[in-house]
Design a protein around this motif. Sequence first.
Motif, PDB file in Angstrom:
ATOM      1  N   SER A 131       0.824  -1.203   0.000  1.00 52.70           N
ATOM      2  CA  SER A 131       0.000   0.000   0.000  1.00 52.70           C
ATOM      3  C   SER A 131       0.861   1.258   0.000  1.00 52.70           C
ATOM      4  CB  SER A 131      -0.926   0.005   1.227  1.00 52.70           C
ATOM      5  OG  SER A 131      -1.792  -1.098   1.205  1.00 52.70           O
TER       6      SER A 131
ATOM      7  N   ALA B 212      -4.321  -1.536  -5.495  1.00 51.83           N
ATOM      8  CA  ALA B 212      -3.777  -0.673  -4.440  1.00 51.83           C
ATOM      9  C   ALA B 212      -3.429   0.706  -4.993  1.00 51.83           C
ATOM     10  CB  ALA B 212      -2.535  -1.327  -3.822  1.00 51.83           C
TER      11      ALA B 212
ATOM     12  N   SER C 194      -7.104   4.754   2.735  1.00 46.63           N
ATOM     13  CA  SER C 194      -7.367   3.650   1.815  1.00 46.63           C
ATOM     14  C   SER C 194      -8.723   3.030   2.123  1.00 46.63           C
ATOM     15  CB  SER C 194      -6.267   2.589   1.932  1.00 46.63           C
ATOM     16  OG  SER C 194      -6.242   2.047   3.244  1.00 46.63           O
TER      17      SER C 194
END
Length: 787
Positions: free
Chosen positions: A320, A453, A708
């Motif tokens: 990430s 991602a 995220s």
Amino acid sequence: MVDAPTTAAPRHDLAPVKVSGGIAGWILRRTRLASLAGNGLALVLAVGISSVLGLLYWMVAARLLSPAEAGIGATLVATMMGLSHAAQLNLRNIAHRFLPASGRDAPRLIRRLYALAGVVAIVLGLGFVFGAGHWAEDLAFVSRSPLVASVFIAALVVWTLYSMQEAILTGLRLSGLVPVQTLTYAIAKILLVFALVLWVSQTGLAVLAAWVIPAAVLGLVVHRMARHELSQGEVWQAAPTEVIDRGHFFRFFGWDYAGSLATSIALAVVPMLVISISGAAASAHYQIAWSIAYSLYLVGRQLGAALQAEAALYPDRRQSIYASTFAYALALVVPACLALLVFAPWIMLLFGEAYVDQGSHVLRIFALAAVPLTLVTVGLAVARAEKAYPLLTLVQVLTLIATVGLGAVWLQQFGVGGMAWAWLAAHTIALAFMVLYALRRTGVAALPAFGIAFVDASIGAVRMVLTRLNDLRGGRMFNGHPAMEQGLSGASVQRVTRDGRPIVEKQATTPRAITALKAESNALQQLRSDVRSAAPIDLLPQWLGFDLEKDDLSREIKARLAMSAMPGKRVHPDAERAVSVWQAAARAVAALRQLQNAIPGSRATPDTFAYWVHDAMDELRKRFSVRPDTRAGRCLAPMEQDLAQLVRDHPAETGLGHGDFCLDNVLFDPETGDVSAIVDWGQLRMDAPVWLDPLFMILVTRSNVTQSQFGVAVADLLRRPVLTGAEAAMLDDVRLASDPRLLRAAVLLAWVHHIAANTGKSESYRAQSYWSLVNFNYVVRAYDHVR
């Protein structure tokens, strides 16, 4: 070789940070940034400040001094900066790479980095002052005067340590201090040059002194702040999470230094090629265009520094972090590149009409080169984090050979534009080489996960910008709820006043949303009737009524739930203040435990087992139309077995469960920071594992901090099932926190119920292909990889 971190030394990086009062504490509280975006963008901002105000400094010096005096001063400063760069021996990357995980060994590592750079600076300084008269006749005064020679060596040492300090702050994740320090320093040196030019007879030396004295003073002040952080922050009281032996250290240093040496040779040789082949006039066009584009090239370097610090501190989130860094780098560089392509003639016109035609062409090529160069620079930072050290040298040597080789040929054929094309081609070749290396190392199968991602990080960046704009408009949600809010669940929330009393009213019109609203109505009534003691009841909204209305014309049914408006405010899910976010999460979990102790739960039964495992999995298959012959179908069967084994092997205590326990549903007293209310009880269960809500809070808070999606946080924890010390304290289940197999299954259980609940409330969730891709497919792929 790097030893794996031991479970006996858990990280406390997400625990509340103790910051005392005083000016140092005040500044640290306001400049501490806890995300990749915050630290990286702070470093980029510092570069911008330094570039703009550095240009202003030289404009002022040029006005105050004669060209000869200004030239001597500029030469001294440039020489000092060049020697300083050599003295740092690429130790900056060592600070970025190893300092974040050094724990209580950080002060010792910092002292060694400073000492090594300082000693090398003294050696190089002595070599320069003894031969200054041979390098340039105008600098002979440096060798003739012991005082001037001593001043130059001292200035070199000061500037070397000051330059190293930025890397130290980045490694300590105090990058928020860097733009503040840079701005203060730039203003101070501009003011100081006025005074010193009037007071010092050797004006060239005055320029050097004005450059260095503010650095010495500010460097000491910031060093004290860094010591304050090391003495107060719990991160730096814990044991190191990565044990580095000398072999590993020197491998990193050797490969990294060799690579940086290749880049330095390229930067030194290219200008000489340009002036020798194309002449001085053409070189002026090249150098001006290069100077403008170079600020773009620094974006990747600064974000790469932040990447190394984040990856060292959070190894479980590396994918990430990498995706986010690439996303932020492109988000900054691509618009700037487009701007240079469009406005190149007007920019070059600032330097004179003679630079417009050829200079604009060169600047546009350099702007195009910024994209592959940025990706290569960030890729090198990834290589450092992944310990792919030979790649550091291979890529930079390849770039050197391609740039010089192609440039020497194309300069003769196309002029200075040929060297710019060589720069673009060399970094495109290097980028292709790095992509092939990555594919060979990870395989093509890793591309979809990284792509997801990357897209999620890009959306997170946009969301962060929109959040900042919303903050500027005063859009934060105080006193419980905004005036009107509607999400994917299909229910709207509004704050109204009835009989002079503020209340919150929820409305729903779709069948699923109405069912969810009725469940919340029943939950509020049940909670208040079941509370054993009066103390925790203040945390619960008061049920005021539920009714259904049917529109005779549209035949639409509308449900309305009224409840008391609770005091307090939501904690803004701001990644730049992650310390306070995690403090809030810990307090929220503590408040939930008060309610669990005050409200009797139900014992686990066979029906309970079926609900938490089999019914939830059946719901997931139904909502996403999962067929047995698909990847998801093949993964959900063993996943269901893992969940069943979790329930059998870890028979946890059951009790009250919120079902959607995250900071969005918790209100805090703005004065004390205590929890004032827990709202949105539509998914209440009285037979939930007591660890489930705290684990869900951990996952959602991780998602908020990293900007995220929830699925990304779940996938990260599946790949590396390790909790920080603060997270383990919130979970309060030693066996679950210490057993990777059980923790993975627990994470899956939290994920299954969250996804099933959301899709059960509204079709809008599953209808959004991106939401399904990140929160369902991405997690299934991660589970398939680790099972």
